[in-house]
Design a protein around this motif. Sequence first.
Motif, PDB file in Angstrom:
ATOM      1  N   SER A  37      30.485  26.354  16.525  1.00 21.77           N
ATOM      2  CA  SER A  37      30.897  26.447  15.113  1.00 21.77           C
ATOM      3  C   SER A  37      30.425  27.750  14.498  1.00 21.77           C
ATOM      4  CB  SER A  37      30.335  25.248  14.319  1.00 21.77           C
ATOM      5  OG  SER A  37      30.839  24.043  14.820  1.00 21.77           O
ATOM      6  N   GLU A  38      29.196  28.155  14.770  1.00 27.30           N
ATOM      7  CA  GLU A  38      28.665  29.417  14.247  1.00 27.30           C
ATOM      8  C   GLU A  38      29.468  30.595  14.781  1.00 27.30           C
ATOM      9  OE1 GLU A  38      23.972  28.041  13.787  1.00 27.30           O
ATOM     10  OE2 GLU A  38      24.683  29.027  15.630  1.00 27.30           O
ATOM     11  N   ARG A  82      32.601  30.595  15.734  1.00 26.46           N
ATOM     12  CA  ARG A  82      33.910  30.593  15.094  1.00 26.46           C
ATOM     13  C   ARG A  82      33.807  31.120  13.655  1.00 26.46           C
ATOM     14  NH1 ARG A  82      37.340  25.213  15.552  1.00 26.46           N
ATOM     15  NH2 ARG A  82      38.530  26.343  17.150  1.00 26.46           N
ATOM     16  N   ARG A  83      32.819  30.676  12.860  1.00 31.27           N
ATOM     17  CA  ARG A  83      32.666  31.140  11.498  1.00 31.27           C
ATOM     18  C   ARG A  83      32.371  32.630  11.407  1.00 31.27           C
ATOM     19  NH1 ARG A  83      29.824  26.195  10.822  1.00 31.27           N
ATOM     20  NH2 ARG A  83      27.828  27.315  11.029  1.00 31.27           N
TER      21      ARG A  83
END
Length: 276
Positions: A268-269, A271-272
């Motif tokens: 997730s990190e 991707r962000r």
Amino acid sequence: MTEDHRDEILFHTPGRHAEAYPYKVLVAGRTRFTEDDGLVTRRFHHHTLILTMSGRGLIEIAGQRFSAHAGSVVWLDTAMQYAHGCHPEADHWHYLWMSIDGHGLDTVFAFLRVGQSPVFSGSSAAEPLFEQALATLAHRSQTTDALSSAVVGQLVALLVAERGEQEEDSGERIQRLMRALRADVARNWQIEDMADLSSLSASQLHRQFRQKTGTTPMDWMRHERMNLAKRLLISSDAKISAVALSSGYADPYHFSRDFRRISGQSPSEFRRARGQ
């Protein structure tokens, strides 16, 4: 039973000058199985060569079965337990055999992938060499060790000529394996699968893969999966669990743990940070 089909075993104790020669024939013979004899289990500590004269044999090694047809040569490492007997589709199996020892046999055995494929098609030159070995042991003299060594050397040369030219070098095998792994990243690859695909034992695969890539096959595969996952995270809005599955991870937690260990970020990190 005819003269040609009698069972015969000839033992030989190498003489004091035997170490001057590269190979030794320790015992040899001729054997006939019938369909009523069943499979016989054996384990010794030598390499053994078997030439099928007539009929058909069945060899069982580590759960795999191989058929020995007339004219074929089977090479066994009898330190490993094996079973052999008449093939169920034949009424007999008549063969000549010899147990041998000598310098470099283990290396040639591995090079020719005999463990995975112990049956050679053979050639017309094999039979007279086996017969010569039997005759040499039957009429022992000061030349027995020299003659026996020469026979084994010629037989090994025949087997190398049959299969050795078909061998890829280690670099070609590893490249072929890497292409297959990249083409099917999501597959649940096991070391045994990789070894079979590259026609190497598991230990040979580890050694040769590390020599070429600097890492192990499984670690290399893990990085390939992470590279694919990064591309999917950037190019799609698929859920993390779906990206994990497409990258060969059935367990999203395992995927996230590997991803963080390799990239320093969670999926997730990652991707962000790239605006996804």
